[in-house]
Write a protein that holds these residues in place. Structure first.
Motif, PDB file in Angstrom:
ATOM      1  N   GLU A 149       0.824  -1.206   0.000  1.00 49.35           N
ATOM      2  CA  GLU A 149       0.000   0.000   0.000  1.00 49.35           C
ATOM      3  C   GLU A 149       0.858   1.257   0.000  1.00 49.35           C
ATOM      4  OE1 GLU A 149      -3.299   2.108  -0.112  1.00 49.35           O
ATOM      5  OE2 GLU A 149      -3.711   0.135   0.708  1.00 49.35           O
ATOM      6  N   THR A 150       1.985   1.196   0.681  1.00 48.08           N
ATOM      7  CA  THR A 150       2.845   2.374   0.814  1.00 48.08           C
ATOM      8  C   THR A 150       3.380   2.859  -0.522  1.00 48.08           C
ATOM      9  OG1 THR A 150       4.772   0.949   1.236  1.00 48.08           O
ATOM     10  CG2 THR A 150       3.557   1.764   3.158  1.00 48.08           C
ATOM     11  N   TYR A 151       3.416   1.972  -1.505  1.00 48.61           N
ATOM     12  CA  TYR A 151       3.844   2.351  -2.860  1.00 48.61           C
ATOM     13  C   TYR A 151       2.648   2.518  -3.794  1.00 48.61           C
ATOM     14  CZ  TYR A 151       6.059   2.100  -7.464  1.00 48.61           C
ATOM     15  OH  TYR A 151       6.455   2.373  -8.746  1.00 48.61           O
ATOM     16  N   VAL A 152       1.700   1.591  -3.704  1.00 44.05           N
ATOM     17  CA  VAL A 152       0.593   1.541  -4.654  1.00 44.05           C
ATOM     18  C   VAL A 152      -0.222   2.829  -4.644  1.00 44.05           C
ATOM     19  CG1 VAL A 152      -1.584   0.392  -5.187  1.00 44.05           C
ATOM     20  CG2 VAL A 152       0.444  -0.966  -4.639  1.00 44.05           C
ATOM     21  N   THR A 153      -0.650   3.260  -3.468  1.00 40.14           N
ATOM     22  CA  THR A 153      -1.553   4.403  -3.397  1.00 40.14           C
ATOM     23  C   THR A 153      -0.921   5.697  -3.907  1.00 40.14           C
ATOM     24  OG1 THR A 153      -2.946   3.473  -1.672  1.00 40.14           O
ATOM     25  CG2 THR A 153      -2.889   5.869  -1.828  1.00 40.14           C
ATOM     26  N   PRO A 154       0.260   6.098  -3.429  1.00 40.69           N
ATOM     27  CA  PRO A 154       0.813   7.348  -3.970  1.00 40.69           C
ATOM     28  C   PRO A 154       1.117   7.277  -5.457  1.00 40.69           C
ATOM     29  CG  PRO A 154       2.387   6.282  -2.494  1.00 40.69           C
ATOM     30  CD  PRO A 154       1.098   5.567  -2.335  1.00 40.69           C
ATOM     31  N   THR A 155       1.472   6.092  -5.950  1.00 38.81           N
ATOM     32  CA  THR A 155       1.766   5.946  -7.375  1.00 38.81           C
ATOM     33  C   THR A 155       0.493   6.086  -8.206  1.00 38.81           C
ATOM     34  OG1 THR A 155       3.615   4.481  -6.853  1.00 38.81           O
ATOM     35  CG2 THR A 155       2.821   4.452  -9.109  1.00 38.81           C
ATOM     36  N   LEU A 156      -0.604   5.472  -7.765  1.00 38.65           N
ATOM     37  CA  LEU A 156      -1.876   5.621  -8.456  1.00 38.65           C
ATOM     38  C   LEU A 156      -2.357   7.071  -8.407  1.00 38.65           C
ATOM     39  CD1 LEU A 156      -3.867   2.452  -7.340  1.00 38.65           C
ATOM     40  CD2 LEU A 156      -2.938   2.925  -9.604  1.00 38.65           C
ATOM     41  N   MET A 157      -2.187   7.713  -7.278  1.00 40.07           N
ATOM     42  CA  MET A 157      -2.607   9.109  -7.165  1.00 40.07           C
ATOM     43  C   MET A 157      -1.801  10.001  -8.096  1.00 40.07           C
ATOM     44  SD  MET A 157      -3.314   9.471  -3.050  1.00 40.07           S
ATOM     45  CE  MET A 157      -3.859  11.189  -3.175  1.00 40.07           C
ATOM     46  N   ASN A 158      -0.515   9.718  -8.231  1.00 41.12           N
ATOM     47  CA  ASN A 158       0.297  10.494  -9.179  1.00 41.12           C
ATOM     48  C   ASN A 158      -0.238  10.332 -10.602  1.00 41.12           C
ATOM     49  OD1 ASN A 158       2.023  11.410  -7.185  1.00 41.12           O
ATOM     50  ND2 ASN A 158       3.688  10.025  -7.699  1.00 41.12           N
ATOM     51  N   ALA A 159      -0.587   9.088 -10.967  1.00 41.34           N
ATOM     52  CA  ALA A 159      -1.000   8.807 -12.341  1.00 41.34           C
ATOM     53  C   ALA A 159      -2.397   9.312 -12.666  1.00 41.34           C
ATOM     54  CB  ALA A 159      -0.930   7.302 -12.586  1.00 41.34           C
ATOM     55  N   PHE A 160      -3.326   9.170 -11.725  1.00 38.34           N
ATOM     56  CA  PHE A 160      -4.729   9.430 -12.035  1.00 38.34           C
ATOM     57  C   PHE A 160      -5.317  10.658 -11.341  1.00 38.34           C
ATOM     58  CE2 PHE A 160      -4.408   4.732 -12.659  1.00 38.34           C
ATOM     59  CZ  PHE A 160      -4.576   4.752 -14.032  1.00 38.34           C
ATOM     60  N   MET A 161      -4.603  11.215 -10.368  1.00 40.62           N
ATOM     61  CA  MET A 161      -5.123  12.389  -9.669  1.00 40.62           C
ATOM     62  C   MET A 161      -4.176  13.579  -9.760  1.00 40.62           C
ATOM     63  SD  MET A 161      -6.748  10.352  -6.375  1.00 40.62           S
ATOM     64  CE  MET A 161      -7.580  11.761  -5.681  1.00 40.62           C
ATOM     65  N   GLY A 162      -3.025  13.388 -10.425  1.00 41.54           N
ATOM     66  CA  GLY A 162      -2.127  14.506 -10.689  1.00 41.54           C
ATOM     67  C   GLY A 162      -1.257  14.947  -9.532  1.00 41.54           C
ATOM     68  N   THR A 163      -1.124  14.105  -8.499  1.00 43.04           N
ATOM     69  CA  THR A 163      -0.268  14.481  -7.369  1.00 43.04           C
ATOM     70  C   THR A 163       1.207  14.309  -7.746  1.00 43.04           C
ATOM     71  OG1 THR A 163      -0.495  12.233  -6.499  1.00 43.04           O
ATOM     72  CG2 THR A 163      -1.998  13.914  -5.632  1.00 43.04           C
ATOM     73  N   LYS A 164       2.081  14.819  -6.889  1.00 46.82           N
ATOM     74  CA  LYS A 164       3.520  14.809  -7.169  1.00 46.82           C
ATOM     75  C   LYS A 164       4.304  14.137  -6.036  1.00 46.82           C
ATOM     76  CE  LYS A 164       3.310  19.013  -9.978  1.00 46.82           C
ATOM     77  NZ  LYS A 164       3.513  18.275 -11.240  1.00 46.82           N
ATOM     78  N   PHE A 165       3.814  12.993  -5.602  1.00 50.74           N
ATOM     79  CA  PHE A 165       4.523  12.265  -4.553  1.00 50.74           C
ATOM     80  C   PHE A 165       5.865  11.739  -5.064  1.00 50.74           C
ATOM     81  CE2 PHE A 165       0.080  11.367  -3.022  1.00 50.74           C
ATOM     82  CZ  PHE A 165       0.188  12.082  -1.834  1.00 50.74           C
ATOM     83  N   LYS A 166       6.879  11.842  -4.236  1.00 53.39           N
ATOM     84  CA  LYS A 166       8.144  11.153  -4.460  1.00 53.39           C
ATOM     85  C   LYS A 166       8.183   9.984  -3.482  1.00 53.39           C
ATOM     86  CE  LYS A 166      13.170  11.622  -4.074  1.00 53.39           C
ATOM     87  NZ  LYS A 166      14.304  12.528  -3.711  1.00 53.39           N
TER      88      LYS A 166
END
Length: 337
Positions: A163-180
Motif C-alpha cells: 500500500e505504501t507504494y501503490v496508493t501514492p503511485t496511483l494518485m500520481n498517475a490518475f489524480m495529478g499528485t507529485k509524490f516522491k
C-alpha cells in the motif's frame, strides 16, 4: 425395511466414529507442537500488534492446544512472506501467514515478485478490513489534495507490492499528485520513525497502524489525513473520503479494483497441500479466537479492529479480484509495474 434401518444405523455409527477420530488425529498432531504465525509486515506496526495478540489466544482454540509463535517476514511489499508460505513453509499445518491485503491484486497485475497462486492457498479467515489512509506530517510542504498537485512531498514505502507504494503511485498517475516515493523501509514502524525525524513527509498505510501504535499523532494533530483506500465511508475516520470518490470518473474503476484489497484486509492463510482436517481446525480455531471475550478485551485495549470474514467470503473476494476486467487490470498494471 429392517435391513435399511440396520444399514442406516450402521452408517450413523460409522459417521459418529469418523468425526471424533479425525478430531483426535488433529489433536494428536498439534499436541506439544508449535504453530508459527508469520506476518508479512514488520513487527513495529499494526500488523505486528495483531500477530502478537492473536498468537497469545489462538492456541487454546485449536485441538491439542499448540503453542503459537509470531514471527515477521517483511520485504518486497509483502511478497516475501506470501512466497515463503506458498513455496517453502511446511505443508502440515504448522505454519500459517497473515498476508498483506494486495496479495490478489499483485497476482492479477503480474507482479514479477509474486511466486504464488492465490487460487491455491488455503484461506482461513480475514480478521478485519484494512482501510489505509494517506497521512502527511503536520509540517509537510503540501497539506491538501490541491497543493499535492503542485508541490512534491516525500512518502516512505516498504516495497512496490505494498500500500505504501501503490496508493501514492496511483494518485500520481490518475489524480495529478507529485509524490516522491522512497523505497526500502523495513515495515510501517520504520516509516513512522522516519516521519517523526523529518526524513520523509508522509505515508499511505493502515489507519490502525496510527490509531493503534501512535494514537498521540491523532490527539495532538501531528498528521493530516487526506483520504482512505476503502470503497465505503469508514466510521473510524468520519469526514475522510474514499479515494475512489475523489478520483476522476474515468479512473474510478481502477481505484475500486485496488480498493478491493481493503475489504480483504488482514487475511490469514495456510499453505497449499495442508491436510483438510487441519485446515478445518485452523479455520474453526481462528473463528473462535476472534469471538473470544478475552481476545476481544485485548483487542479493544490495543485499539485493534475485529470484523471477521469467513474463509468462503475471503475466497470469493480473491477470485473476483483475479478475474477483474482485463482493461482495468491493464490500466492498473501500467502504473504499478
Amino acid at each position: 425395511m429392517k435391513k435399511q434401518i440396520v444399514a442406516a444405523l450402521a452408517a450413523g455409527l460409522v459417521a459418529g466414529a469418523v468425526a471424533p477420530a479425525s478430531a483426535d488425529a488433529v489433536a494428536d498432531f498439534y499436541k506439544n507442537r508449535t504453530i508459527t504465525l508469520y506476518g508479512a509486515a514488520g513487527g513495529g506496526g499494526s500488523y505486528g500488534v495483531y500477530n502478537r495478540v492473536l498468537a497469545e489466544h489462538l492456541g487454546r482454540h485449536i485441538p491439542g492446544n499448540p503453542t503459537i509463535t509470531a514471527q515477521f517476514m517483511p520485504g518486497a511489499g509483502g511478497a516475501k512472506c506470501a512466497n515463503f508460505v506458498y513455496n517453502a513453509a511446511p505443508k502440515d499445518g504448522s505454519v500459517i501467514g497473515m498476508l498483506l491485503k494486495y496479495v490478489a491484486v499483485e497476482q492479477a497485475i503480474g507482479r514479477k515478485s509474486v511466486k504464488y497462486d492465490v487460487r491455491k492457498f488455503n484461506w482461513l479467515i480475514s480478521a478485519e478490513p484494512v482501510n489505509s489512509v494517506v497521512a502527511l506530517w503536520h509540517d509537510s510542504p503540501a497539506k491538501t489534495l490541491d497543493e499535492l498537485r503542485r508541490i512534491q512531498v516525500t512518502m516512505g514505502s516498504t516495497g512496490k507490492s505494498s500500500e505504501t507504494y501503490v496508493t501514492p503511485t496511483l494518485m500520481n498517475a490518475f489524480m495529478g499528485t507529485k509524490f516522491k516515493v522512497v523505497l526500502g523501509y523495513k515495515g510501517t514502524g520504520a516509516i513512522h520513525i522516519a516521519m517523526e525525524q523529518g526524513e520523509i513527509h508522509g505515508r499511505a498505510a493502515s489507519y490502525s497502524s496510527i490509531s493503534g501504535t501512535r494514537p498521540h499523532w491523532l490527539s495532538e494533530n501531528k498528521v493530516i489525513i487526506l483520504g482512505h483506500s476503502g470503497l465505503y465511508p469508514d466510521k473510524d475516520i468520519p469526514g475522510v473520503a474514499p479515494l475512489a470518490t475523489l478520483a476522476p470518473p474515468e479512473s474510478k474503476a481502477v481505484f475500486e479494483f485496488v480498493g478491493s484489497g481493503s475489504a480483504l484486509g488482514r487475511i490469514i492463510v495456510a499453505p497449499p497441500g495442508v491436510p483438510a482436517d487441519r485446515v478445518a481446525a485452523l479455520r474453526k480455531g481462528l473463528e473462535a479466537t476472534l469471538a473470544d471475550p478475552k481476545f476481544l478485551a485485548d483487542a479493544k485495549k490495543r485499539k485493534m479492529g475485529v470484523q471477521p470474514r469467513s474463509a468462503a467470503e475471503v475466497e470469493a473476494l480473491v477470485m473476483k479480484t483475479v478475474n477483474a476486467p482485463a482493461d482495468v487490470i491493464a490500466r492498473t498494471k501500467t502504473i504499478m509495474q
